[in-house]
Write a protein that holds these residues in place. Structure first.
Motif, PDB file in Angstrom:
ATOM      1  N   PRO A  75       0.822  -1.214   0.000  1.00  0.00           N
ATOM      2  CA  PRO A  75       0.000   0.000   0.000  1.00  0.00           C
ATOM      3  C   PRO A  75       0.859   1.270   0.000  1.00  0.00           C
ATOM      4  N   ALA A  76       0.282   2.335  -0.570  1.00  0.00           N
ATOM      5  CA  ALA A  76       1.029   3.579  -0.683  1.00  0.00           C
ATOM      6  C   ALA A  76       0.878   4.455   0.562  1.00  0.00           C
ATOM      7  N   ALA A  81      -6.854  -1.891   8.013  1.00  0.00           N
ATOM      8  CA  ALA A  81      -6.863  -3.300   7.598  1.00  0.00           C
ATOM      9  C   ALA A  81      -8.073  -3.597   6.707  1.00  0.00           C
ATOM     10  N   TRP A  82      -9.271  -3.034   7.033  1.00  0.00           N
ATOM     11  CA  TRP A  82     -10.460  -3.313   6.219  1.00  0.00           C
ATOM     12  C   TRP A  82     -10.299  -2.766   4.811  1.00  0.00           C
ATOM     13  N   GLU A  83      -9.584  -1.614   4.745  1.00  0.00           N
ATOM     14  CA  GLU A  83      -9.406  -0.974   3.447  1.00  0.00           C
ATOM     15  C   GLU A  83      -8.470  -1.815   2.576  1.00  0.00           C
ATOM     16  N   ALA A  87      -9.467  -3.601  -0.813  1.00  0.00           N
ATOM     17  CA  ALA A  87      -8.747  -3.300  -2.059  1.00  0.00           C
ATOM     18  C   ALA A  87      -8.301  -4.596  -2.727  1.00  0.00           C
ATOM     19  N   ILE A  88      -7.792  -5.539  -1.928  1.00  0.00           N
ATOM     20  CA  ILE A  88      -7.325  -6.798  -2.526  1.00  0.00           C
ATOM     21  C   ILE A  88      -8.501  -7.558  -3.140  1.00  0.00           C
ATOM     22  N   ALA A  89      -9.639  -7.611  -2.399  1.00  0.00           N
ATOM     23  CA  ALA A  89     -10.809  -8.327  -2.931  1.00  0.00           C
ATOM     24  C   ALA A  89     -11.265  -7.689  -4.249  1.00  0.00           C
TER      25      ALA A  89
END
Ligand code: HEM
Ligand code: HEM
Length: 185
Positions: A75-76, A81-83, A87-89
């Motif tokens: 991540p940048a 953690a939810w974000e 994002a991965i999903a």
């Protein structure tokens, strides 16, 4: 202390934007095709759609191979953690859809008893001598339904990129655009 976000390599950027612009163009072109009345002109336009779609499939396969080798970029910014999970999903769905869209399109054409060629170069022979009604219905529903789901996912994807840029003020958007580093983390 602020740590510069790791840059994305040229190959990651090249694959993101070649697949990305191809997919965005094919979605717009595909929905516009619906409005074109049947006939020789439409057949020629569908051929263009199919040819570009097969080229996008090749780039999407290269991207899958690259992601399997490299994993997703770190991540940048200090994302929650939810974000990060979200994002991965979403990225996994986008990658899967970039494969399933052209594959369902190819199946749709083959069920229509048509071969698939890329700008006149025959690539995939026809499967049936006559239209296979059931397979055609399945493949068409898949292709059209996925197009809607992918459009919604892309709206979310772009909204998330803008949220990172304007609200979180991190480098998520600038680095995918290949622009200078932004270190506000
Ligand atoms: C206006 C169009 C687009 C914008 C602004 C955009 C923006 C972004 C951003 C900011 C990231 C995050 C990179 C990071 O992790 O830091 C990203 C990654 C990603 N985007 Fe897009 N994107 C666009 C179009 C698309 C399209 C059309 C697709 C596919 C259909 C797509 C698929 C992906 C995927 C799979 C990733 C994960 C990283 C990778 O595999 O390259 N994007 N995009
Ligand atoms: C990433 C790749 C692709 C995307 C995003 C895409 C997108 C679309 C969209 C949005 C439509 C209109 C859906 C609707 O009417 O509801 C469409 C129609 C269609 N697509 Fe694709 N497509 C892709 C690849 C392909 C491929 C590779 C083929 C075949 C080799 C194909 C064959 C077709 C056909 C035959 C139609 C129906 C055209 C008509 O008669 O109106 N597509 N596509």
């Amino acid at each position: 202390m602020t740590v510069p976000a790791p840059r994305l390599g040229r190959l990651s950027l090249g694959l993101h934007w070649s697949v990305g612009t191809g997919v965005l163009g094919l979605i717009a072109f595909g929905f516009w095709l619906r409005t074109v009345p049947g006939g020789q002109d439409k057949t020629a336009l569908v051929q263009i759609h199919k040819s570009v779609g097969v080229l996008v499939l090749m780039a999407a396969l290269a991207r899958v191979a690259w992601r399997m080798r490299e994993g997703f970029p770190a991540p940048a910014g200090p994302h929650a953690a939810w974000e990060r999970r979200g994002a991965i999903a979403l990225h996994v769905f986008l990658i899967a859809a970039t494969l399933l869209m052209p594959l369902s399109g190819i199946l749709r054409s083959r069920a229509y008893a048509r071969p698939v060629s890329v700008f006149g170069l025959p690539l995939i022979p026809k499967l049936f001598e006559a239209k296979h009604e059931t397979l055609y219905a399945i493949a068409s529903n898949l292709h059209d339904g996925l197009a809607l789901a992918l459009s919604a996912a892309l709206a979310l994807h772009v909204a998330a990129a803008l949220k990172h840029h304007w609200i979180d003020r991190d480098a998520t958007l600038t680095r995918i655009l290949g622009l200078a580093r932004r270190t506000g983390q």
